[in-house]
Design a protein around this motif. Structure first.
Motif, PDB file in Angstrom:
ATOM      1  N   LEU A  86       2.188 -34.274  52.369  1.00  0.00           N
ATOM      2  CA  LEU A  86       3.219 -33.461  51.715  1.00  0.00           C
ATOM      3  C   LEU A  86       3.001 -33.394  50.205  1.00  0.00           C
ATOM      4  O   LEU A  86       3.067 -32.323  49.603  1.00  0.00           O
ATOM      5  N   THR A  87       2.732 -34.552  49.615  1.00  0.00           N
ATOM      6  CA  THR A  87       2.513 -34.616  48.169  1.00  0.00           C
ATOM      7  C   THR A  87       1.329 -33.751  47.759  1.00  0.00           C
ATOM      8  O   THR A  87       1.419 -32.964  46.811  1.00  0.00           O
ATOM      9  N   GLU A  90       1.994 -29.993  48.145  1.00  0.00           N
ATOM     10  CA  GLU A  90       2.872 -29.539  47.064  1.00  0.00           C
ATOM     11  C   GLU A  90       2.106 -29.422  45.747  1.00  0.00           C
ATOM     12  O   GLU A  90       2.257 -28.454  45.004  1.00  0.00           O
ATOM     13  N   GLU A  91       1.265 -30.417  45.471  1.00  0.00           N
ATOM     14  CA  GLU A  91       0.473 -30.400  44.237  1.00  0.00           C
ATOM     15  C   GLU A  91      -0.459 -29.195  44.155  1.00  0.00           C
ATOM     16  O   GLU A  91      -0.716 -28.678  43.079  1.00  0.00           O
ATOM     17  N   TYR A  94       1.378 -25.322  47.785  1.00  0.00           N
ATOM     18  CA  TYR A  94       1.954 -24.869  49.055  1.00  0.00           C
ATOM     19  C   TYR A  94       3.470 -25.094  49.017  1.00  0.00           C
ATOM     20  O   TYR A  94       3.936 -26.155  48.603  1.00  0.00           O
ATOM     21  N   PRO A  95       4.258 -24.129  49.468  1.00  0.00           N
ATOM     22  CA  PRO A  95       5.722 -24.279  49.447  1.00  0.00           C
ATOM     23  C   PRO A  95       6.223 -25.216  50.559  1.00  0.00           C
ATOM     24  O   PRO A  95       6.698 -24.775  51.602  1.00  0.00           O
ATOM     25  N   VAL A  96       6.126 -26.507  50.327  1.00  0.00           N
ATOM     26  CA  VAL A  96       6.456 -27.489  51.362  1.00  0.00           C
ATOM     27  C   VAL A  96       7.932 -27.471  51.757  1.00  0.00           C
ATOM     28  O   VAL A  96       8.279 -27.902  52.857  1.00  0.00           O
TER      29      VAL A  96
END
Length: 125
Positions: A86-87, A90-91, A94-96
């Motif tokens: 997830l991290t 996001e970095e 990507y629109p998590v």
């Protein structure tokens, strides 16, 4: 009320853009999973209609046996993998926040061989 025709080309471009973000992250996480699992062969991939909506992403990782999957999850290591994934998604942009609860899975080669004769398409279908 008029509806706009679906723009397949724009959807495909958006999906390709997301793929270019996701692919390196998944490969990197697969390496991390291999280390967490004691050096097992781990591979990962993804699919989904992300060009339509980023919520349609499904990422999965594959270990050799069911016992390997159980060991990884029972030891709490899959939670670490999920958080790291997830991290990193996001970095890279990507629109998590759009992801649904069932966006990530871990499976085994053994399951696919037993349940779908080794065919991943049928396994996921």
């Amino acid at each position: 009320m008029t509806t706009q025709p679906f723009d397949f080309a724009a959807s495909r471009r958006k999906e390709a853009e997301f793929d270019s973000l996701i692919d390196p992250v998944v490969k990197n996480i697969a390496k991390e999973m291999s280390l967490l699992s004691g050096g097992l062969k781990v591979w990962g991939s993804h699919f989904g209609a992300t060009g339509i909506d980023p919520k349609h992403l499904f990422v999965y990782f594959v270990l050799p046996t069911r016992a390997d999957v159980i060991s990884l999850t029972e030891a709490g290591k899959f939670k670490i993998v999920r958080s790291s994934l997830l991290t990193k998604l996001e970095e890279c942009g990507y629109p998590v926040a759009a992801l649904q609860d069932d966006w990530l899975g871990v499976f085994s080669e053994q399951e696919c061989k037993e349940e779908a004769n080794g065919n991943w398409y049928y396994f996921f279908k």
